[in-house]
Design a protein around this motif. Structure first.
Motif: not given
Length: 187
Positions: A106-111
């Protein structure tokens, strides 16, 4: 509306034909760098990533809690219960991996940052040393996870069917975990 009142086509007269939105199909040619994020999901992607990062934190805390309980469980029933804790830890780790992969899609960064992990998690950590307290803490965490996943599924609904199916798959596992833990508590 009953079926007798429908025209021979089986659809209400006011319903149009089922057709794809060709304009939306053309828009996907733009922004190829967005990967799986198409215009239909675009407005929701950041919110969905935020929800998924909360779920990721929950899964990571659950892995840590289950592993701690696996290694510190003592007593007559401890070997069997500890083995179940490790099975659950591994399943929670697999959930975390699936969530992280979807966040990236989804274009995010897993934290994965340990800083603030408990604050981002829906479930808590536990340091109990007696087996019954461990089972209760894990059952509580699973019940929290079940409720959180149900709410996320409702929020995502038709905005992102792929994420919804992922959350539904994980929910099924979490419900199974809760049932297993409730059964172990009854022994």
């Amino acid at each position: 509306m009953n079926l007798a009142s429908l025209p021979s086509s089986g659809r209400p007269d006011t319903a149009g034909p089922l057709e794809l939105d060709h304009a939306a199909l053309q828009r996907v040619h733009q922004h190829l760098d967005d990967g799986a994020v198409t215009p239909a999901i675009g407005p929701w992607a950041a919110d969905i990533v935020r929800l998924l990062n909360g779920a990721l934190a929950t899964e990571l805390v659950c892995v840590l809690r289950y592993k701690r309980h696996h290694f510190t469980a003592t007593g007559l029933n401890a070997p069997a219960v500890a083995a179940e804790f490790m099975v659950h830890a591994n399943e929670e780790a697999a959930h975390a991996d699936r969530l992280a992969a979807r966040i990236v899609q989804l274009g995010g960064e897993p934290d994965f940052s340990p800083e603030g992990l408990l604050d981002r998690s829906h479930a808590g950590y536990d340091v109990a040393l007696d087996l019954k307290s461990m089972l209760r803490a894990n059952l509580l965490a699973e019940r929290v996870a079940v409720e959180a996943y149900r709410q996320m599924i409702a929020l995502v609904a038709d905005k992102d069917p792929t994420t919804r199916r992922l959350l539904e798959d994980i929910l099924l596992d979490e419900e199974e975990h809760a049932d297993e833990l409730a059964g172990l508590l009854e022994q």
